[in-house]
Design an enzyme around this catalytic site. Structure first.
Site, PDB file in Angstrom:
ATOM      1  N   LYS A   1      -5.936  37.363  33.496  1.00 36.50           N
ATOM      2  CA  LYS A   1      -5.495  36.697  32.257  1.00 36.50           C
ATOM      3  C   LYS A   1      -4.719  35.428  32.553  1.00 36.50           C
ATOM      4  CE  LYS A   1      -5.377  36.392  27.853  1.00 36.50           C
ATOM      5  NZ  LYS A   1      -5.413  34.916  28.026  1.00 36.50           N
TER       6      LYS A   1
ATOM      7  N   LYS B   1      -0.973  39.592  26.574  1.00 36.65           N
ATOM      8  CA  LYS B   1      -2.132  40.288  26.013  1.00 36.65           C
ATOM      9  C   LYS B   1      -2.660  41.393  26.918  1.00 36.65           C
ATOM     10  CE  LYS B   1      -3.181  36.257  23.258  1.00 36.65           C
ATOM     11  NZ  LYS B   1      -3.667  34.876  23.337  1.00 36.65           N
TER      12      LYS B   1
ATOM     13  N   SER C   1      -8.671  34.719  24.637  1.00 37.06           N
ATOM     14  CA  SER C   1      -7.229  34.673  24.396  1.00 37.06           C
ATOM     15  C   SER C   1      -6.899  34.469  22.922  1.00 37.06           C
ATOM     16  CB  SER C   1      -6.581  33.561  25.239  1.00 37.06           C
ATOM     17  OG  SER C   1      -5.190  33.784  25.377  1.00 37.06           O
TER      18      SER C   1
ATOM     19  N   SER D   1       0.415  34.028  27.187  1.00 38.06           N
ATOM     20  CA  SER D   1      -0.677  34.936  26.816  1.00 38.06           C
ATOM     21  C   SER D   1      -0.945  36.050  27.816  1.00 38.06           C
ATOM     22  CB  SER D   1      -1.968  34.140  26.604  1.00 38.06           C
ATOM     23  OG  SER D   1      -1.946  33.479  25.359  1.00 38.06           O
TER      24      SER D   1
END
EC number: 3.4.16.4
Length: 357
Positions: free
Chosen positions: A207, A51, A103, A48
Site C-alpha cells: 500500500k 487502509k 486507494s 493511506s
C-alpha cells in the site's frame, strides 16, 4: 496460523542500510522477526497506509460476496476515489479491491458504514483490533488516512498490522492483484498503484500513502524462497527505492531456514493405558525462520509439553508447544498436536497384558 513472534530483536545499523526515511522497518511475516529498524517507535501520520487495517477488518467482519448499499456520507469523500454513488449497491469484494488498488477514500468510508454504522464506531473497532495485534502506539480516527492530528502510527505498529493482514489469504491475494474488473457499472476497472508488483522481484504489494502532513509513506512486501518480508517507510521522499533497497539487503543478509516441517514427527510421547505405548506430536505448518549464515548452528528447539499423556488421545488434540531459539533469543512459538487417534485399552486387554508379564 500458529507461529507468532514474541520478542523484539535489536538491530545494529550499518551504512549499507542508509535511507532517507524518517522511520523504517523490515520485518519477517512468518515470525515477526525484525530484520532492520530505524526510529520505529516514533508516532507519525501514515496517510493511506491506514487502509491496510480497513481492509483487514472488512475481511474479518464482512462477507466479500455481500452487497453494500453506499451510505450518503461515503459519496464525494475528498482525495482518491472510485466514484461511488449514493444508494449504489456494490459487492464488498469490489469495495476492498477499490480500497487497496485505487486507494479509494470513498470506498474506505463505505466499508466503515457497512461494518460499523459510522466512521467513529469503525475507528473504535480499528483501535481495538490494533491493540489486539500489539500495535499499542497507534490511534485511528478514520478508515482512509486523511489527515487528523490524532491519527497516527509507528513504523513498528504498521509492520505488525501489515503482518497480521498478510497472514490472511484473501488480503494477500488482493494486494498482489495488478488489475481488478468489478461487477459494478461505470468506473469498474481498478489498476494497482503499487509499482512494487512490477519493479521488485517477488513483490507482493502492499500500500502507498501520501498527504502533505504525512509525506510519502509506503508499505511493501516481497516473497523469495518461501520467505516473505515487509518493509515500511514513513515520511520518505525516496519511498520506493528505499523500500526496495531495504528488502534487497534483508534478502541478502538473511536466508530462510526450515526448522519444522508440517505433519512430520516432531516429538515423541508415551501413552498411559493406550492401545499403543508411544506416538508423536506434529505441527500443522512449516516453520521457516530468517537467519544469518553465522546463526544457523545456533538454532535449537525447546519443547513445552508432557512426556506422558493418558489415553484416549484424539488426532489434532493440542498437546504442547515448540519454542524456536537462535542462541538465547526466542524467535517464535508453534503449537504441537497429536498425530493420530489413540484409543484407551479395554480392561480385558490390561488384564491380559498384566498376566503375560
Amino acid at each position: 496460523m500458529f507461529f507468532i513472534m514474541i520478542i523484539i530483536l535489536s538491530i545494529t545499523y550499518t551504512d549499507s542500510y542508509a535511507n532517507s526515511a524518517h522511520s523504517a522497518i523490515v520485518m519477517d511475516v512468518k515470525t515477526g522477526r525484525i530484520l532492520y529498524s530505524k526510529n520505529i517507535s516514533a508516532k507519525k501520520p501514515m496517510a493511506s497506509t491506514t487502509k491496510i487495517m480497513t481492509a483487514l477488518l472488512a475481511l474479518e467482519y464482512g462477507d466479500l460476496e455481500a452487497f453494500v448499499k453506499v451510505d450518503k456520507n461515503a459519496v464525494g469523500v475528498e482525495g482518491s476515489s472510485i466514484y461511488l454513488k449514493y444508494d449504489e449497491e456494490v459487492k464488498l469484494k469490489d469495495l476492498v479491491y477499490g480500497l487497496m488498488l485505487r486507494s479509494g477514500n470513498d470506498s474506505a468510508a463505505a466499508i466503515a458504514y457497512h461494518i460499523s454504522g459510522s466512521i467513529e464506531e469503525f475507528s473504535n473497532l480499528m483501535n481495538k483490533r490494533a491493540k489486539e495485534i500489539g500495535a499499542n502506539n497507534t490511534n485511528f480516527k478514520n478508515p482512509h488516512g486523511l489527515h487528523h492530528k490524532d491519527h497516527y502510527t509507528t513504523a513498528y505498529d504498521l509492520a505488525l498490522i501489515t503482518r497480521q493482514a498478510l497472514l490472511n489469504e484473501d488480503f494477500n491475494k488482493i494486494v498482489r492483484t495488478k488489475r481488478w474488473i468489478s461487477e459494478r457499472e461505470g468506473y469498474n476497472t481498478f489498476y494497482n498503484k503499487n509499482k512494487t508488483l512490477n519493479q521488485f522481484k517477488g513483490g507482493d504489494g502492499v500500500k502507498t500513502g501520501y498527504t502533505r502532513a504525512a509525506g510519502r509513506c509506503l508499505v511493501t512486501s516481497a516473497t523469495r524462497n518461501g520467505m516473505q518480508i515487509i518493509s515500511v517507510v514513513l515520511n520518505d521522499p525516496n519511498w520506493f527505492n528505499d523500500c526496495y533497497f531495504l528488502m534487497e539487503e534483508a534478502f541478502r543478509e538473511y536466508s530462510p531456514e526450515k526448522v519444522i516441517t508440517r505433519n512430520n514427527d516432531i516429538k515423541s510421547f508415551r501413552i498411559n493405558n493406550g492401545k499403543v505405548e508411544r506416538s508423536y506430536m506434529i505441527a500443522k505448518e512449516d516453520i521457516v525462520i530468517p537467519v544469518k549464515e553465522e546463526e544457523k548452528d545456533k538454532i535449537y528447539i525447546v519443547f513445552e509439553c508432557n512426556e506422558t499423556y493418558e489415553a484416549p488421545v484424539r488426532k489434532g488434540q493440542k498437546l504442547g508447544k515448540a519454542k524456536i531459539y537462535i542462541g538465547d533469543r526466542l524467535i517464535g512459538t508453534t503449537e504441537l498436536f497429536a498425530k493420530e487417534n489413540i484409543e484407551k485399552r479395554k480392561l480385558i486387554d490390561i488384564i491380559k497384558n498384566f498376566f503375560s508379564k
